[in-house]
Design a protein around this motif. Structure first.
Motif, PDB file in Angstrom:
ATOM      1  N   MET A  38       0.921  -1.262  -0.055  1.00  0.00           N
ATOM      2  CA  MET A  38       0.122   0.056  -0.177  1.00  0.00           C
ATOM      3  C   MET A  38       0.930   1.187  -0.084  1.00  0.00           C
ATOM      4  SD  MET A  38      -3.245   0.862   0.312  1.00  0.00           S
ATOM      5  CE  MET A  38      -4.340  -0.325   1.208  1.00  0.00           C
ATOM      6  N   SER A  39       1.998   1.273   0.934  1.00  0.00           N
ATOM      7  CA  SER A  39       2.772   2.364   1.190  1.00  0.00           C
ATOM      8  C   SER A  39       3.329   2.696  -0.415  1.00  0.00           C
ATOM      9  CB  SER A  39       3.831   2.259   1.907  1.00  0.00           C
ATOM     10  OG  SER A  39       3.094   1.964   3.424  1.00  0.00           O
ATOM     11  N   LEU A  40       3.721   1.530  -1.057  1.00  0.00           N
ATOM     12  CA  LEU A  40       4.699   1.848  -2.197  1.00  0.00           C
ATOM     13  C   LEU A  40       3.684   2.640  -3.526  1.00  0.00           C
ATOM     14  CD1 LEU A  40       7.301   1.234  -3.690  1.00  0.00           C
ATOM     15  CD2 LEU A  40       6.656  -1.260  -4.075  1.00  0.00           C
ATOM     16  N   ALA A  41       2.652   1.910  -3.495  1.00  0.00           N
ATOM     17  CA  ALA A  41       1.653   2.611  -4.346  1.00  0.00           C
ATOM     18  C   ALA A  41       1.269   3.933  -4.199  1.00  0.00           C
ATOM     19  CB  ALA A  41       0.053   1.908  -4.371  1.00  0.00           C
ATOM     20  N   PHE A  42       1.432   4.344  -3.054  1.00  0.00           N
ATOM     21  CA  PHE A  42       1.167   5.874  -2.473  1.00  0.00           C
ATOM     22  C   PHE A  42       2.360   6.678  -2.714  1.00  0.00           C
ATOM     23  CE2 PHE A  42       2.155   8.817   0.754  1.00  0.00           C
ATOM     24  CZ  PHE A  42       1.300   9.803   0.421  1.00  0.00           C
ATOM     25  N   LEU A  43       3.731   6.050  -2.650  1.00  0.00           N
ATOM     26  CA  LEU A  43       4.834   6.776  -2.674  1.00  0.00           C
ATOM     27  C   LEU A  43       5.012   6.980  -4.398  1.00  0.00           C
ATOM     28  CD1 LEU A  43       7.521   7.965  -2.006  1.00  0.00           C
ATOM     29  CD2 LEU A  43       8.531   5.678  -2.188  1.00  0.00           C
ATOM     30  N   LEU A  44       4.986   5.749  -5.134  1.00  0.00           N
ATOM     31  CA  LEU A  44       4.968   6.117  -6.596  1.00  0.00           C
ATOM     32  C   LEU A  44       4.201   7.099  -7.137  1.00  0.00           C
ATOM     33  CD1 LEU A  44       5.189   2.102  -7.495  1.00  0.00           C
ATOM     34  CD2 LEU A  44       7.210   3.904  -7.585  1.00  0.00           C
ATOM     35  N   LEU A  45       2.702   7.101  -6.734  1.00  0.00           N
ATOM     36  CA  LEU A  45       1.985   8.259  -7.123  1.00  0.00           C
ATOM     37  C   LEU A  45       2.678   9.470  -6.834  1.00  0.00           C
ATOM     38  CD1 LEU A  45      -0.756   9.102  -8.353  1.00  0.00           C
ATOM     39  CD2 LEU A  45      -1.592   9.039  -5.801  1.00  0.00           C
ATOM     40  N   PHE A  46       2.618   9.670  -5.361  1.00  0.00           N
ATOM     41  CA  PHE A  46       3.006  10.883  -5.008  1.00  0.00           C
ATOM     42  C   PHE A  46       4.188  11.403  -5.530  1.00  0.00           C
ATOM     43  CE2 PHE A  46       4.561  14.001  -1.829  1.00  0.00           C
ATOM     44  CZ  PHE A  46       3.298  14.776  -1.618  1.00  0.00           C
ATOM     45  N   ALA A  47       5.516  10.745  -5.487  1.00  0.00           N
ATOM     46  CA  ALA A  47       6.809  11.257  -6.038  1.00  0.00           C
ATOM     47  C   ALA A  47       6.724  11.414  -7.490  1.00  0.00           C
ATOM     48  CB  ALA A  47       7.935  10.130  -5.437  1.00  0.00           C
ATOM     49  N   GLY A  48       5.876  10.476  -8.388  1.00  0.00           N
ATOM     50  CA  GLY A  48       6.032  10.522  -9.723  1.00  0.00           C
ATOM     51  C   GLY A  48       5.008  11.635 -10.432  1.00  0.00           C
ATOM     52  N   TYR A  49       4.114  12.036  -9.442  1.00  0.00           N
ATOM     53  CA  TYR A  49       3.555  13.253  -9.894  1.00  0.00           C
ATOM     54  C   TYR A  49       4.029  14.567  -9.397  1.00  0.00           C
ATOM     55  CZ  TYR A  49      -0.241  16.789  -9.237  1.00  0.00           C
ATOM     56  OH  TYR A  49      -1.000  17.743  -9.087  1.00  0.00           O
ATOM     57  N   GLU A  50       4.369  14.725  -8.209  1.00  0.00           N
ATOM     58  CA  GLU A  50       4.570  15.943  -7.666  1.00  0.00           C
ATOM     59  C   GLU A  50       6.002  16.636  -8.054  1.00  0.00           C
ATOM     60  OE1 GLU A  50       4.319  19.283  -5.494  1.00  0.00           O
ATOM     61  OE2 GLU A  50       2.710  17.852  -5.736  1.00  0.00           O
ATOM     62  N   ASN A  51       6.944  15.980  -8.222  1.00  0.00           N
ATOM     63  CA  ASN A  51       8.342  16.556  -8.549  1.00  0.00           C
ATOM     64  C   ASN A  51       8.019  16.924 -10.026  1.00  0.00           C
ATOM     65  OD1 ASN A  51       9.276  16.163  -6.009  1.00  0.00           O
ATOM     66  ND2 ASN A  51      10.281  14.086  -6.430  1.00  0.00           N
ATOM     67  N   VAL A  52       7.558  16.119 -10.804  1.00  0.00           N
ATOM     68  CA  VAL A  52       7.595  16.555 -12.341  1.00  0.00           C
ATOM     69  C   VAL A  52       6.707  17.777 -12.511  1.00  0.00           C
ATOM     70  CG1 VAL A  52       7.095  15.901 -14.761  1.00  0.00           C
ATOM     71  CG2 VAL A  52       8.049  14.286 -12.882  1.00  0.00           C
ATOM     72  N   VAL A  53       5.531  17.886 -11.691  1.00  0.00           N
ATOM     73  CA  VAL A  53       4.744  19.268 -11.911  1.00  0.00           C
ATOM     74  C   VAL A  53       5.633  20.301 -11.724  1.00  0.00           C
ATOM     75  CG1 VAL A  53       2.706  20.510 -10.955  1.00  0.00           C
ATOM     76  CG2 VAL A  53       2.760  18.050 -11.217  1.00  0.00           C
ATOM     77  N   GLN A  54       6.372  20.401 -10.421  1.00  0.00           N
ATOM     78  CA  GLN A  54       7.132  21.542  -9.983  1.00  0.00           C
ATOM     79  C   GLN A  54       8.476  21.819 -11.211  1.00  0.00           C
ATOM     80  OE1 GLN A  54       5.551  23.135  -8.507  1.00  0.00           O
ATOM     81  NE2 GLN A  54       4.235  21.284  -7.574  1.00  0.00           N
ATOM     82  N   LEU A  55       9.078  20.660 -11.497  1.00  0.00           N
ATOM     83  CA  LEU A  55       9.872  20.805 -12.539  1.00  0.00           C
ATOM     84  C   LEU A  55       9.680  21.638 -13.911  1.00  0.00           C
ATOM     85  CD1 LEU A  55      12.903  20.363 -13.142  1.00  0.00           C
ATOM     86  CD2 LEU A  55      12.395  18.103 -13.832  1.00  0.00           C
ATOM     87  N   ILE A  56       8.720  21.057 -14.251  1.00  0.00           N
ATOM     88  CA  ILE A  56       7.883  21.551 -15.497  1.00  0.00           C
ATOM     89  C   ILE A  56       7.670  23.323 -15.326  1.00  0.00           C
ATOM     90  CG2 ILE A  56       6.088  21.686 -17.278  1.00  0.00           C
ATOM     91  CD1 ILE A  56       5.785  18.632 -16.972  1.00  0.00           C
TER      92      ILE A  56
END
Length: 423
Positions: free
Chosen positions: A252-270
């Motif tokens: 469960m935690s891995l699913a959450f981390l992959l979603l959160f990290a895979g989304y959040e950092n790229v939004v800000q980088l763009i």
């Protein structure tokens, strides 16, 4: 052959901004949050590197932490096995952080080897260069579709590029990878945003978002068990159920981390990449003239203004000495990736954005065993997002004066709340 350096324009003076006045207090003094760490992080980091490269500060949880700012010290500390990510090594009462339930907290950001090694080995197959390369065409299609919609919306005025493009693109990509149905993606964005940008008028909203995320992932994993698909979550469930290599909380935690990290950092980088180019017309003209410069430019955007100002906190397993300063066992250590990227000892003229600079060794994506797992995907998405945007809209411009742009009020993450542009 070296790529020709873009010519400088009047907005690209190589002079670094003036650093704030020297910070008071020796490194061993009483903790406090240095003025400007939110409003002027890079100027404040410059003063810290010079006067107090390892300094006690007040962390976001209200407790004392040690902030490390020089490149060499940050790089060494990122790979130091004596600095643990496991919160059980924090002294009682020393670290409080944001409270996640165990079902979302048992992830790699809170683990050391051997558990970290075991879980990372299961996930790394999803981010191999070959598998990421196969996402190139889907990412480009998604970017083109979002820009179609943005262009239509922009016919009557400006467009918020964060809401219309930088945010929905990575959420679509990571949800496709995980196997999250399209109908629920807007809710996921709302919940993750609530964790990153707290609403002062709704102090309980972050806790509510955690509960909603937990309920959603519980239902999603149950659906995947009943009807597996060709996606990463189905693969991880198989590893959990067949090989028993993941606990239920870890899954469960891995699913959450992959979603959160895979989304959040790229939004800000763009977002920071686009504003970086708009601030520097000569650099913008160079990448328009030669899109082959974009991959190197993305590395420079990460170094110059990456989305993560701080690495995940660490806890010394024993007393350690960093830059001559003794840090006691169990106290919180914060490693400044943002400051390391602006250290003139490693990157000459570091406050200047230079898309042809040698950025090798930058720490924006971490270093050592905790180097960002999704780095190849983040690079791919950002490069494509910029390529599609710049080719499509040659007259892209800010729709408001730059001083009106709103940045996240955080010492941890650097990103725009909105980016109003005319297309």
């Amino acid at each position: 052959m070296a790529t020709p350096r873009p010519s400088a324009s009047p907005d690209e003076s190589s002079a670094a901004p003036a650093a704030p006045a020297p910070l008071e207090g020796a490194p061993e003094g009483a903790p406090g949050t240095p003025d400007g760490l939110v409003d002027d992080p890079y100027g404040t980091y410059a003063a810290l590197r010079e006067h107090a490269p390892v300094r006690r500060v007040t962390g976001t949880d209200g407790n004392a932490a040690w902030l490390v700012t020089r490149y060499a010290d940050v790089r060494e500390a990122l790979a130091d096995p004596r600095l643990s990510l496991d919160k059980s090594h924090a002294l009682p009462g020393n670290y409080q952080g944001f409270a996640l339930p165990p079902a979302l907290d048992a992830n790699m950001m809170n683990m050391d080897p051997p558990d970290h090694t075991r879980i990372r080995r299961l996930v790394v197959k999803a981010f191999t260069p070959g598998r990421v390369e196969r996402l190139r065409a889907p990412v480009r299609r998604a970017a083109a579709e979002l820009l179609d919609a943005a262009e239509e919306a922009g016919r009557t005025g400006g467009v918020d590029l964060v809401a219309a493009y930088a945010a929905p693109l990575p959420i679509a990509v990571i949800c496709d990878l995980l196997g999250v149905p399209a109908a629920l993606r807007r809710d996921l964005r709302t919940w993750t945003d609530a964790l990153v940008v707290p609403d002062p008028e709704r102090p309980g909203r972050a806790k509510e978002a955690v509960g909603e995320l937990l309920r959603y992932f519980t239902a999603l994993l149950a659906e995947k068990r009943a009807a597996p698909g060709d996606d990463l979550l189905s693969d991880l469930i198989a590893a959990r159920d067949e090989g028993d290599r993941l606990s239920e909380d870890e899954l469960m935690s891995l699913a959450f981390l992959l979603l959160f990290a895979g989304y959040e950092n790229v939004v800000q980088l763009i977002g920071t990449a686009v504003i970086g180019l708009l601030r520097h017309p000569a650099q913008l003209a160079a990448v328009r003239a030669d899109p082959a410069l974009l991959p190197g430019a993305v590395e420079e955007f990460m170094r110059h203004e990456g989305p993560a100002l701080l690495a995940i906190r660490r806890f010394p397993l024993e007393d350690v000495t960093i830059a001559g300063v003794r840090v006691p066992r169990g106290e919180t250590v914060l490693l400044s990736l943002g400051s390391a990227g602006r250290d003139p000892e490693r990157f000459p003229d570091p406050d200047r954005l230079d898309i042809t600079r040698d950025t090798s060794g930058h720490l924006a994506l971490g270093h050592g065993i905790h180097h960002c797992l999704g780095a190849p995907l983040a690079r791919l998405q950002t490069t494509i997002a910029l390529d599609e945007l710049l080719r499509r809209f040659p007259r892209l411009a800010l729709a408001v004066p730059e001083e009106e742009l709103r940045w996240r009020p955080s010492i941890r993450a650097r990103g725009l709340l909105a980016l109003p542009v005319t297309l």
